[in-house]
Design a protein around this motif. Structure first.
Motif, PDB file in Angstrom:
ATOM      1  N   VAL A 347       0.447  66.747  21.295  1.00 28.19           N
ATOM      2  CA  VAL A 347       0.957  65.774  22.263  1.00 28.19           C
ATOM      3  C   VAL A 347       2.448  65.968  22.533  1.00 28.19           C
ATOM      4  CG1 VAL A 347       1.301  63.321  22.742  1.00 28.19           C
ATOM      5  CG2 VAL A 347      -0.790  64.092  21.595  1.00 28.19           C
ATOM      6  N   LEU A 348       3.221  66.261  21.487  1.00 24.67           N
ATOM      7  CA  LEU A 348       4.668  66.349  21.616  1.00 24.67           C
ATOM      8  C   LEU A 348       5.151  67.713  22.110  1.00 24.67           C
ATOM      9  CD1 LEU A 348       5.837  64.438  18.407  1.00 24.67           C
ATOM     10  CD2 LEU A 348       5.660  63.571  20.750  1.00 24.67           C
ATOM     11  N   PHE A 349       4.247  68.682  22.185  1.00 26.08           N
ATOM     12  CA  PHE A 349       4.679  70.032  22.555  1.00 26.08           C
ATOM     13  C   PHE A 349       5.324  70.063  23.938  1.00 26.08           C
ATOM     14  CE2 PHE A 349       4.138  74.257  24.356  1.00 26.08           C
ATOM     15  CZ  PHE A 349       4.628  75.060  23.343  1.00 26.08           C
ATOM     16  N   LYS A 350       4.707  69.387  24.912  1.00 20.56           N
ATOM     17  CA  LYS A 350       5.235  69.429  26.277  1.00 20.56           C
ATOM     18  C   LYS A 350       6.606  68.769  26.376  1.00 20.56           C
ATOM     19  CE  LYS A 350       2.424  65.386  27.554  1.00 20.56           C
ATOM     20  NZ  LYS A 350       1.353  64.904  28.456  1.00 20.56           N
ATOM     21  N   TYR A 351       6.892  67.842  25.469  1.00 28.62           N
ATOM     22  CA  TYR A 351       8.220  67.215  25.450  1.00 28.62           C
ATOM     23  C   TYR A 351       9.224  68.089  24.697  1.00 28.62           C
ATOM     24  CZ  TYR A 351       5.511  63.134  26.887  1.00 28.62           C
ATOM     25  OH  TYR A 351       4.670  62.276  27.549  1.00 28.62           O
ATOM     26  N   ALA A 352       8.752  68.750  23.661  1.00 27.70           N
ATOM     27  CA  ALA A 352       9.628  69.623  22.880  1.00 27.70           C
ATOM     28  C   ALA A 352      10.119  70.813  23.699  1.00 27.70           C
ATOM     29  CB  ALA A 352       8.891  70.116  21.632  1.00 27.70           C
ATOM     30  N   MET A 353       9.391  71.144  24.754  1.00 29.56           N
ATOM     31  CA  MET A 353       9.765  72.284  25.599  1.00 29.56           C
ATOM     32  C   MET A 353      10.863  71.953  26.601  1.00 29.56           C
ATOM     33  SD  MET A 353       8.164  75.008  24.763  1.00 29.56           S
ATOM     34  CE  MET A 353       8.331  76.003  26.241  1.00 29.56           C
TER      35      MET A 353
END
Length: 456
Positions: A347-353
């Motif tokens: 879930v957090l991957f797209k924000y971490a990018m």
């Protein structure tokens, strides 16, 4: 002595072309032996073969583009009676070779060293996704050729030819109208700028003169146009005809897509710009690495700007991340695995990018910006947004032309030769890996008797 150097470089370029074609032909034949049809070729082959046999009355409602690819196939292979899947694919291979020559011509604008020019041209032709599709009967390679021809003609001030190639580019793929608009608008504005008498010999609009130029253009348009000439109006008319024909097509067709309209509806999908920045970062990484410290210094100096950009990106990712059904259903494309193993899984991957997106766009804008001509970076950003942010489906092939326009603008020098070499090696390695996966990895689909293969 100079003549000798020029001759040596020309011979070197011809030998490079010959090696490129010979190697590509071996790979091309091996791909054909491995798989006679991949993904969308099931729609393109029947139409291409029909057109090649000069039967222009057939159509497949699943095909989304105009018949430019098939018309080119008819022109090249029809008279020779070479109307088979092998020769249809061969059209793409021929145009990929021609693209190397066009890259070479376009790199000369920013690259004065002929040897770096040759290396950059062959490297860009080896861009892994583009090089991969030069072995298949898809619209991408031929479409790119028409855009490059338009740009070369525009650089040589042959605007009738440029507008004609622009029209051919649109017939290959409708979204190319955006790049025709880019060339046309920049030409008109550059000419209008000279008519204002601010600078007589500029081929662009310097950043420091933008305000004065726009003020004169708005307040005294007739006085500016008094300095125009007949050739300007004829050239502008040529571009206008191409743009006007596209508007007529939209009115008649009711959509930019020819067929399969329900699956390819225009939408607002801003994260596409983020995915494109990652594409640029991956395939031009040697040119990005050297900007890391500069970006950190920029971020420290412009904390408010970076904070605002981060917040805006967070909102966009949260509210506008769209997933096309095709992307989740088709495991024959790399994007299927990227999404399911990273973006869709964590879930957090797209924000971490987000920090990566901001850094990538910082380098892209810095690379294409020139204080001597503000028009390119301005309209490039507008055009990229128009092409990508209106697409729901994440498709690597949509990134080709925006990436190539970006890469052509990167200025190189003696110290950056190492970057080009690294870029070349990266492309060769990735091509080897992806081709090996294509040859060895088998994907079974119940609706097809033949095994499917992994492609970009």
């Amino acid at each position: 002595m100079l003549l000798g150097k020029i001759r040596v470089s020309q011979v070197c370029f011809m030998l490079t072309l010959a090696l490129f074609f010979a190697t590509s032909l071996i790979i091309f034949n091996q791909i054909y032996l491995t798989s006679k049809m991949v993904v969308d070729e099931e729609f393109h082959f029947p139409l291409g073969i029909s057109y090649c046999n000069f039967n222009f009355l057939v159509w497949d409602p699943k095909v989304t583009t105009l018949p430019g690819l098939y018309l080119v196939s008819a022109l090249l292979m029809g008279p020779l009676k070479l109307c088979t899947p092998y020769w249809m694919r061969f059209v793409s291979l021929l145009f990929s070779l021609f693209n190397v020559i066009l890259f070479h011509k376009l790199f000369r604008k920013n690259e004065r060293n002929e040897w770096r020019n040759i290396l950059s041209s062959i490297t860009l032709a080896l861009l892994p996704p583009l090089y991969f599709f030069s072995n298949f009967y898809y619209t991408d390679v031929v479409s790119l050729t028409m855009i490059l021809l338009m740009m070369v003609a525009n650089e040589k001030k042959r605007h009738y030819s440029a507008s004609t190639f622009g029209l051919l580019a649109v017939i290959c793929r409708q979204t190319n109208i955006v790049w025709v608009g880019l060339v046309a608008v920049r030409y008109v504005l550059a000419e209008l700028f000279t008519f204002t008498k601010l600078k007589q010999h500029e081929r662009g609009i310097p950043a420091k003169d933008v305000y004065t130029f726009l003020r004169r253009l708005v307040k005294r348009p007739l006085r500016v146009l008094e300095n125009s000439n007949v050739q300007f109006w004829l050239d502008t008319l040529a571009y206008s005809v191409t743009l006007g024909l596209f508007v007529l097509f939209l009115k008649i067709n009711g959509s930019i897509v020819v067929g399969d309209k329900t699956a390819h509806q225009a939408t607002i999908h801003i994260p596409q710009l983020f995915y494109f920045s990652i594409f640029c970062l991956i395939f031009a990484w040697p040119h990005f690495v050297g900007e890391i410290l500069n970006f950190i210094a920029f971020a420290k100096t412009h904390k408010l700007l970076i904070s605002i950009a981060t917040i805006v990106c967070l909102v966009i990712v949260f509210t506008n991340t769209l997933v096309h059904p095709y992307m989740l259903a088709d495991n024959r494309h790399y994007i299927f695995y990227v999404w399911n193993r990273f973006y869709g899984k964590f879930v957090l991957f797209k924000y971490a990018m987000i920090p990566v997106y901001i850094f990538a766009w910082y380098v892209i804008i810095k690379s294409i910006y020139s204080r001597h001509d503000i028009s390119f970076v301005t309209f490039y950003l507008i055009c990229v947004s128009a092409v990508l942010a209106s697409q729901k489906l994440i498709e690597i092939r949509y990134f080709f032309i925006p990436y190539i326009l970006f890469r052509l603008r990167i200025k190189t020098n003696t110290n950056s030769v190492f970057n080009i070499v690294l870029e070349f090696v990266t492309y060769v390695v990735i091509n080897c890996i992806t081709l090996n996966l294509f040859f060895t990895k088998i994907i079974t689909w119940s609706r097809y008797e033949d095994p499917q293969r992994l492609i970009w």
